[in-house]
Design a protein around this motif. Structure first.
Motif, PDB file in Angstrom:
ATOM      1  N   HIS A  19       0.833  -1.205   0.000  1.00  0.00           N
ATOM      2  CA  HIS A  19       0.000   0.000   0.000  1.00  0.00           C
ATOM      3  C   HIS A  19       0.868   1.256   0.000  1.00  0.00           C
ATOM      4  CE1 HIS A  19      -3.972  -2.045   1.432  1.00  0.00           C
ATOM      5  NE2 HIS A  19      -3.435  -2.618   0.373  1.00  0.00           N
ATOM      6  N   GLN A  20       2.010   1.190   0.676  1.00  0.00           N
ATOM      7  CA  GLN A  20       2.936   2.335   0.649  1.00  0.00           C
ATOM      8  C   GLN A  20       3.457   2.586  -0.761  1.00  0.00           C
ATOM      9  OE1 GLN A  20       6.129   2.207   3.550  1.00  0.00           O
ATOM     10  NE2 GLN A  20       4.789   1.476   5.160  1.00  0.00           N
ATOM     11  N   VAL A  21       3.798   1.495  -1.446  1.00  0.00           N
ATOM     12  CA  VAL A  21       4.340   1.646  -2.802  1.00  0.00           C
ATOM     13  C   VAL A  21       3.275   2.203  -3.741  1.00  0.00           C
ATOM     14  CG1 VAL A  21       5.135   0.332  -4.823  1.00  0.00           C
ATOM     15  CG2 VAL A  21       6.172  -0.044  -2.583  1.00  0.00           C
ATOM     16  N   ILE A  22       2.056   1.692  -3.635  1.00  0.00           N
ATOM     17  CA  ILE A  22       0.970   2.194  -4.484  1.00  0.00           C
ATOM     18  C   ILE A  22       0.778   3.697  -4.240  1.00  0.00           C
ATOM     19  CG2 ILE A  22      -1.542   2.117  -4.839  1.00  0.00           C
ATOM     20  CD1 ILE A  22      -0.014  -0.200  -6.174  1.00  0.00           C
ATOM     21  N   ASP A  23       0.783   4.114  -2.983  1.00  0.00           N
ATOM     22  CA  ASP A  23       0.626   5.540  -2.684  1.00  0.00           C
ATOM     23  C   ASP A  23       1.794   6.342  -3.248  1.00  0.00           C
ATOM     24  OD1 ASP A  23      -1.704   4.919  -1.428  1.00  0.00           O
ATOM     25  OD2 ASP A  23      -0.933   5.095   0.613  1.00  0.00           O
ATOM     26  N   PHE A  24       2.962   5.743  -3.188  1.00  0.00           N
ATOM     27  CA  PHE A  24       4.148   6.418  -3.714  1.00  0.00           C
ATOM     28  C   PHE A  24       4.018   6.624  -5.224  1.00  0.00           C
ATOM     29  CE2 PHE A  24       8.468   6.893  -5.201  1.00  0.00           C
ATOM     30  CZ  PHE A  24       9.111   7.580  -4.183  1.00  0.00           C
ATOM     31  N   ILE A  25       3.576   5.582  -5.938  1.00  0.00           N
ATOM     32  CA  ILE A  25       3.434   5.696  -7.396  1.00  0.00           C
ATOM     33  C   ILE A  25       2.325   6.699  -7.738  1.00  0.00           C
ATOM     34  CG2 ILE A  25       2.872   4.466  -9.538  1.00  0.00           C
ATOM     35  CD1 ILE A  25       3.930   1.899  -8.149  1.00  0.00           C
ATOM     36  N   ALA A  26       1.223   6.642  -6.990  1.00  0.00           N
ATOM     37  CA  ALA A  26       0.126   7.567  -7.249  1.00  0.00           C
ATOM     38  C   ALA A  26       0.604   9.007  -7.053  1.00  0.00           C
ATOM     39  CB  ALA A  26      -1.049   7.269  -6.322  1.00  0.00           C
ATOM     40  N   TYR A  27       1.411   9.182  -6.062  1.00  0.00           N
ATOM     41  CA  TYR A  27       2.013  10.494  -5.819  1.00  0.00           C
ATOM     42  C   TYR A  27       2.887  10.893  -7.002  1.00  0.00           C
ATOM     43  CZ  TYR A  27       6.280  12.956  -4.350  1.00  0.00           C
ATOM     44  OH  TYR A  27       7.377  13.755  -4.302  1.00  0.00           O
ATOM     45  N   TYR A  28       3.668   9.948  -7.501  1.00  0.00           N
ATOM     46  CA  TYR A  28       4.540  10.225  -8.651  1.00  0.00           C
ATOM     47  C   TYR A  28       3.698  10.566  -9.884  1.00  0.00           C
ATOM     48  CZ  TYR A  28       8.008   9.382 -12.337  1.00  0.00           C
ATOM     49  OH  TYR A  28       8.829   9.507 -13.423  1.00  0.00           O
ATOM     50  N   ALA A  29       2.636   9.794 -10.122  1.00  0.00           N
ATOM     51  CA  ALA A  29       1.791  10.030 -11.295  1.00  0.00           C
ATOM     52  C   ALA A  29       1.073  11.364 -11.209  1.00  0.00           C
ATOM     53  CB  ALA A  29       0.772   8.901 -11.443  1.00  0.00           C
ATOM     54  N   GLY A  30       0.870  11.842  -9.989  1.00  0.00           N
ATOM     55  CA  GLY A  30       0.150  13.090  -9.816  1.00  0.00           C
ATOM     56  C   GLY A  30       1.016  14.328 -10.007  1.00  0.00           C
ATOM     57  N   MET A  31       2.302  14.148 -10.194  1.00  0.00           N
ATOM     58  CA  MET A  31       3.194  15.292 -10.377  1.00  0.00           C
ATOM     59  C   MET A  31       2.889  15.981 -11.697  1.00  0.00           C
ATOM     60  SD  MET A  31       6.879  13.885  -9.098  1.00  0.00           S
ATOM     61  CE  MET A  31       7.067  12.826 -10.530  1.00  0.00           C
ATOM     62  N   GLY A  32       3.012  17.273 -11.717  1.00  0.00           N
ATOM     63  CA  GLY A  32       2.691  17.966 -12.959  1.00  0.00           C
ATOM     64  C   GLY A  32       3.762  18.914 -13.476  1.00  0.00           C
ATOM     65  N   SER A  33       4.341  19.709 -12.584  1.00  0.00           N
ATOM     66  CA  SER A  33       5.122  20.848 -13.073  1.00  0.00           C
ATOM     67  C   SER A  33       6.617  20.700 -12.809  1.00  0.00           C
ATOM     68  CB  SER A  33       4.634  22.112 -12.389  1.00  0.00           C
ATOM     69  OG  SER A  33       4.822  21.970 -10.995  1.00  0.00           O
ATOM     70  N   TYR A  34       7.104  19.455 -12.816  1.00  0.00           N
ATOM     71  CA  TYR A  34       8.526  19.252 -12.589  1.00  0.00           C
ATOM     72  C   TYR A  34       9.234  19.191 -13.939  1.00  0.00           C
ATOM     73  CZ  TYR A  34       6.766  14.760 -13.823  1.00  0.00           C
ATOM     74  OH  TYR A  34       6.130  13.759 -14.502  1.00  0.00           O
ATOM     75  N   PRO A  35      10.541  19.427 -13.967  1.00  0.00           N
ATOM     76  CA  PRO A  35      11.281  19.334 -15.238  1.00  0.00           C
ATOM     77  C   PRO A  35      11.248  17.896 -15.762  1.00  0.00           C
ATOM     78  CG  PRO A  35      12.617  20.361 -13.514  1.00  0.00           C
ATOM     79  CD  PRO A  35      11.413  19.793 -12.845  1.00  0.00           C
ATOM     80  N   VAL A  36      11.057  17.744 -17.071  1.00  0.00           N
ATOM     81  CA  VAL A  36      10.978  16.405 -17.649  1.00  0.00           C
ATOM     82  C   VAL A  36      12.353  15.739 -17.652  1.00  0.00           C
ATOM     83  CG1 VAL A  36      10.268  15.062 -19.650  1.00  0.00           C
ATOM     84  CG2 VAL A  36       9.174  17.250 -19.181  1.00  0.00           C
ATOM     85  N   HIS A  37      13.369  16.561 -17.944  1.00  0.00           N
ATOM     86  CA  HIS A  37      14.709  16.016 -18.117  1.00  0.00           C
ATOM     87  C   HIS A  37      15.612  16.630 -17.058  1.00  0.00           C
ATOM     88  CE1 HIS A  37      17.832  14.034 -20.384  1.00  0.00           C
ATOM     89  NE2 HIS A  37      18.530  15.133 -20.487  1.00  0.00           N
ATOM     90  N   PRO A  38      16.353  15.815 -16.316  1.00  0.00           N
ATOM     91  CA  PRO A  38      17.139  16.369 -15.214  1.00  0.00           C
ATOM     92  C   PRO A  38      18.403  17.066 -15.728  1.00  0.00           C
ATOM     93  CG  PRO A  38      17.625  14.052 -15.442  1.00  0.00           C
ATOM     94  CD  PRO A  38      16.564  14.360 -16.464  1.00  0.00           C
ATOM     95  N   SER A  39      18.824  18.082 -15.001  1.00  0.00           N
ATOM     96  CA  SER A  39      20.094  18.708 -15.377  1.00  0.00           C
ATOM     97  C   SER A  39      21.165  18.187 -14.426  1.00  0.00           C
ATOM     98  CB  SER A  39      19.982  20.238 -15.312  1.00  0.00           C
ATOM     99  OG  SER A  39      19.547  20.625 -14.030  1.00  0.00           O
ATOM    100  N   VAL A  40      21.594  16.976 -14.692  1.00  0.00           N
ATOM    101  CA  VAL A  40      22.612  16.344 -13.852  1.00  0.00           C
ATOM    102  C   VAL A  40      23.812  16.003 -14.726  1.00  0.00           C
ATOM    103  CG1 VAL A  40      20.983  15.376 -12.202  1.00  0.00           C
ATOM    104  CG2 VAL A  40      21.570  14.080 -14.258  1.00  0.00           C
ATOM    105  N   THR A  41      24.932  15.784 -14.104  1.00  0.00           N
ATOM    106  CA  THR A  41      26.118  15.393 -14.867  1.00  0.00           C
ATOM    107  C   THR A  41      26.501  13.956 -14.512  1.00  0.00           C
ATOM    108  OG1 THR A  41      27.448  16.435 -13.157  1.00  0.00           O
ATOM    109  CG2 THR A  41      27.102  17.690 -15.191  1.00  0.00           C
TER     110      THR A  41
END
Lengths: 513, 513
Positions: A47-69
Motif C-alpha cells: 500500500h505504501q508503494v501504491i501511494d508512492f506511485i500515485a504520488y509520482y503520477a500526480g506530479m505535474g510541473s517538474y522538469p521532464v529532463h534532469p540537469s545532472v552530470t
C-alpha cells in the motif's frame, strides 16, 4: 489522500519537497527471513508503494529532463551494498532514497511534456497488471510450466492481432500464432534466425556467407546495412531499388535472405508492404514487417490500409508498450517457425498431460528460455479498456499531433519536414538562403533551437533526427497524461525560443553566434 | 485484513473459494480516457491489486501443478477482445477472471512445495520494486534517456559483483562493468557476438565459417554443440578434453572462438574455471562463465572457491531471479565490450550534458534497444535485505537440501546420483539388478515414481533430468516460502509412492506393469 496538486522536484540532486511522500512512510518491522514474502507485510508495504506511485503520477510541473552530470548518483550512493541495513525500517528508508536521490535524476517518460523518442505509454491497468504479474511470478517457458500463462498468451496475441486488423494467417486462429517478447530487437532476431535456418536447409549450410539481408536506411537499429531512401518518396523503401539490389546480389552468386520492411520508422515513413513482398517472393526470401511504433495505429480502421499486403509476410512485430497503454516489456507478434529455435531435453520434457496435444512451448519461440508472464498485463489492458478504448487513446494523440502540425504550418518560419502520418511531427526552422546560406547552417540553427527548448525548465522535452542530411526536431505525442494544453504550450515554447534565436542572429548579421 | 489461513483452489477449472477475494473487489468507476493514469484511480485499484497478491501469497494448501488439459483456458475466454467492456467496473471483473480462470490453471512457482526446475525466488522487496519500476516506467537505453536509471544499474552491478566475491576486473570499479539483461540466453548471445567480432577483426571476416564454440553437454540450452561429460567427474567439463578438442580443430584449420563454462548446471555440476581458462587462453579464445543458478551461492564465502580463477574470464553471467529473491527478469553480469554491439545515430545522440564524460549507454551492452529500469528492483533487494540477508536466505535453502539429501541417503532403496553442492538434490530409486535387470528399467521405474509424486494433490511438485543415460528426480529447494516441514513432507510423499510402486512390482514379479 489526495495527490499533491503540485510538487517541487529539484534536479540538482537535492531532496524534493518531502512532505507528501513522508505521509506514506510509516513504520515497518525490520525484514527477516520469515517475512521475506509474508502476506501481511506485503500488504502493508504494498500500500505504501501504491501511494508512492500515485504520488509520482500526480506530479505535474517538474522538469521532464534532469540537469545532472554523469556520476551524480554513483557519487551519492555507497560503493558497497549494506551488510545488514542499518535502519529499523529499511524499506521506508529505501523509498526515501528513491524520492531524494533517484527521482530527481530520472528523465520522466510519463510526463505530459515528454515528446522525445517514441512514447512509453502507460496506464493504470498496465502498471497494475505488471504488479500482479510480479506478485504471481511464474515462468511459463513451456506449456506445462504454467499452462494458463501460455494459453493466455495465445488468447491475447490473437485478440491483439484481430484488433490490429492483421491477416488471420498470422494468428493462431488462422494457423499462425503470436508471442510476447521483451523487445523488437529480439523479435527481429528470432525472425532472422528462422529465415536463415529455412534457407540453409534449402541451399546447404556451407553457403551461410552468401546470405544477404535487406532493409532501408530508415529501418530499426537492430539491422544495419541499408538501401538508401529519399525525401521525394517520404523516406519509404522503393520496391524498384530493392528489386535491383536483390537481382545484383543474385547475379553475383549471393542469396537474398530477408527483408525487414517498416511501418512507421523513427520519422514515421511507411514502406509499401504489398509491392515489397512481391519482390521478396520472387527471390524466395523471408519478409518481415517491423511495425514497432505505428503498429498500434492499426487498431483504427482509418490506418488499416497501411498494412495492406500483410497477408504475404512471413512475420510481423509491433510494440504494445510504445503506444497501446501497456508499459514497457510487452509485445511482439511474429508468426515464427519453431524449427530454427526449438530445444528438447529431458529437463523440460513435455508433460504427460500435454501428450497427444498440439501444445505451444513458448521457449521455442524466442532466444530466451526464462520468460515472464507477459500476457497477463496485455490481457488486462484489452479486457479493461476494450478495443474502442485503445482507438480513443490513439486517436486523441493523432488529433493532438495534427493540431501541433497545423500550428507549425501556420508559422512560415517553420516547415514540417516529413508528412505526419501518426502522432509524430518532424519539423524545423526553414533554411533561409539569404541569411543562412546552407543546409549545414540550418542544421546548426535547429540544433541550437532544440537545446534552447529543452533548457526551459517547465517546458517540453523533445529530441531530434537527421534524415537525408536534414536535422529536424521531433515532437512525438504519446504520453498517456498529455492533453491539448501541453501541446499548445510546447509549441509556444518552440516559437518563443525560435524568435529569440532568430533575433540574436539578426543582431550578429545572420551568422550563428 | 488477515490473509485467509487456508484457501481452496480447485484445479478443474471451477471457481476457487471466492469469499476472500470478493472482499477486495470494491466498486469502481468505468475507465475512460481521462482516467487511464489518474492518481486517485491508480491508488484505489492499486490497493485492490496489493490485497489480491497478498491473498495469493497467503495460500498454502492448493495443488502446485494444475490438472488441466491443453485448450482449457482458450475455450473459456472469448475469441475477441471486448469492444467496450460490458461491466461497470471492468478492472474488478478482470480480477475475478484472474481468480476464477487464470489462477486455477497456473503452476504455482511461489508455492513452498514447488521443487521443480530451478527456483524463481521472490520477495516483498522484489515484487514491490517491480511495481515501483512499472509505475515510474522509464526507458534507460542511453544515459541521457534516464540518467539515474543507468547510474543505479552501474551501482548495483558493482554491489552485486562484490557481494558475489567476483574479481574487480569484471566490475566498473576495476575497469570492467556489468549490466542487467532479461535472461541468460541474452547474456550469452551478447558475449558470443562480442567474441566473434573481436576474433574476426583479428583473422578477417571471411573466416566466419571456421569459428568454433565449446561447451560441455551440461551447458545451458542457449548453446547446443557439446563435449561429453562423465559421471566419474560429476559431469564437469574436463580441461584435457577441451584442450584436445581445441587442438584438433586448430590442426584442421578451424579457429577456437568461445568457451562457455558453467558453475552449477541443471544437475549443479561445476566446471573447473581456472584450468579451463588456461586452455582457452592458449588458443586466444573468449572464456565465458555461466553461473545462472549457482552464481547466487557465491554470496556465501563458503562457496567462493567455486569461482576460483574467474579473474581470467572475459565475461560472467548469473541470475538474481533464480535464487537471490529478485523475481523474474533481473540480472546478468557480463563484462562486455561495446564494440560488437554499439550503435550510434542522431536519433539517440549523446546529450550535451554527457559530452566529455565517459558515460555508459546501456543500449550498446545488449541486443535490445528498449530496456526496463531493472536496477531499481535489484537495488531495493540489496538495500532492504543486505548481503547478510541474502546469505541467510541461500544458506537456509542449502540446509534444507542437505536435510533432504540425508534422508535420501538413509533409505537404501534410493541413491543420490550427483554430489549435492547447492540446494538441489538429484536422486533416484536404485537399479536393483535382481529385480530390474537394466538401467532402462530403472529409468522407467523412476519416471513412474515422479508421475506418482506429482499426482499427489497436496504433495510436492518435482521434475526430472537425464544425464549420462541416468534418469533422476530433481528436488530443487528454492521457493522463498519453503520451510523444513515442506521438505520433510516432500520426502515422505516420495517414500510412500516408492513403497507402493515397489510393492506393486513385487506382486507382478519384478516387471514394471
Amino acid at each position: 489522500m489526495a495527490p499533491p496538486a503540485q510538487m517541487c522536484l529539484v534536479n540538482n540532486g537535492d531532496s524534493i519537497n518531502a512532505a507528501a511522500v513522508r505521509m506514506v512512510m510509516k513504520e515497518a518491522a525490520p525484514p527477516h527471513s520469515a517475512s521475506l514474502l509474508d502476506a501481511d507485510e506485503f500488504r502493508r508495504l504494498g500500500h505504501q508503494v501504491i501511494d508512492f506511485i500515485a504520488y509520482y503520477a500526480g506530479m505535474g510541473s517538474y522538469p521532464v529532463h534532469p540537469s545532472v552530470t554523469p556520476g551524480f548518483l554513483r557519487r551519492a550512493l555507497p560503493a558497497d551494498a549494506p551488510s545488514r541495513p542499518a535502519e529499523h525500517d529499511a524499506f521506508a528508508a529505501a523509498l526515501r532514497d528513491v524520492r531524494d536521490h533517484i527521482l530527481p535524476g530520472l528523465t520522466h517518460w510519463q510526463s505530459p511534456r515528454h515528446f522525445a523518442h517514441f512514447p512509453a505509454s502507460s496506464s493504470t491497468a498496465a502498471a497494475l497488471g505488471e504488479a500482479l504479474t510480479d506478485g504471481i511470478n511464474v515462468v511459463p517457458f513451456t506449456w506445462a510450466a504454467s499452462p494458463a500463462a501460455t494459453e493466455l498468451e495465445m488468447v491475447v496475441t490473437d485478440w491483439l492481432g484481430k484488433a490490429l486488423h492483421l491477416p488471420e494467417s498470422l494468428l493462431f486462429c488462422g494457423g499462425g500464432g503470436g508471442t510476447l517478447l521483451g523487445t523488437s530487437c529480439e523479435a527481429i532476431l528470432c525472425a532472422l534466425v528462422t529465415a536463415r535456418e529455412r534457407k540453409l536447409a534449402e541451399i546447404g549450410s556451407k553457403r551461410i556467407g552468401d546470405l544477404v539481408v535487406y532493409c532501408s536506411d530508415q529501418t530499426h537499429f537492430a539491422l544495419r546495412k541499408a538501401i538508401p531512401t529519399h525525401r521525394d518518396r517520404m523516406f519509404a523503401l522503393s520496391p524498384a531499388d530493392l528489386g535491383a539490389a536483390m537481382r545484383a546480389d543474385a547475379d553475383a552468386g549471393l542469396v537474398p535472405l530477408f527483408l525487414c520492411a517498416t511501418i512507421g520508422t523513427t520519422q514515421t515513413s511507411v514502406d509499401p508492404v504489398r509491392e515489397l513482398c512481391a519482390v521478396v517472393a520472387a527471390h524466395g526470401a523471408w519478409s518481415h514487417v517491423d511495425a514497432v511504433y505505428a503498429g498500434s495505429a492499426l487498431v483504427c480502421p482509418e490506418f488499416r490500409h497501411l498494412a495492406d499486403g500483410a497477408e504475404a509476410v512471413d512475420s510481423f512485430s509491433m510494440n504494445a508498450h510504445k503506444w497501446l497503454l501497456a508499459n514497457t516489456d510487452c509485445l511482439r507478434q511474429p508468426a515464427l517457425l519453431v524449427a530454427g529455435l526449438g530445444t528438447e531435453q529431458e529437463y523440460i520434457l513435455k508433460d504427460a498431460a500435454a501428450e497427444g496435444h498440439d501444445i505451444v512451448d513458448y521457449k521455442d519461440w524466442s532466444v530466451t528460455l526464462t520468460r515472464r508472464f507477459r500476457a497477463l498485463k496485455l490481457w488486462l489492458v484489452l479486457r479493461c479498456y476494450g478495443v474502442e478504448g485503445l482507438r480513443d487513446h490513439v486517436r486523441s494523440h493523432v488529433r493532438m499531433a495534427a493540431a501541433f502540425e497545423n500550428m507549425v504550418r501556420a508559422d512560415e518560419r517553420f516547415e514540417v519536414v516529413t508528412v505526419r502520418q501518426f502522432s509524430l511531427v518532424c519539423f524545423r526552422l526553414r533554411p533561409l538562403p539569404e541569411k543562412l546560406g546552407s543546409e549545414k547552417e540550418a542544421n546548426e540553427l535547429n540544433r541550437r533551437l532544440l537545446e534552447e527548448v529543452n533548457g526551459t525548465r517547465s517546458g517540453p522535452y523533445m529530441r531530434s533526427a537527421k534524415v537525408g542530411g536534414i536535422y529536424m526536431l521531433r515532437c512525438a505525442v504519446g504520453s498517456t497524461l498529455t492533453e491539448e494544453r501541453h501541446v499548445t504550450e510546447a509549441w509556444r515554447v518552440v516559437q518563443d525560443r525560435a524568435a529569440e534565436l532568430l533575433g540574436k542572429m539578426e543582431i550578429t548579421n545572420g551568422v550563428v553566434a
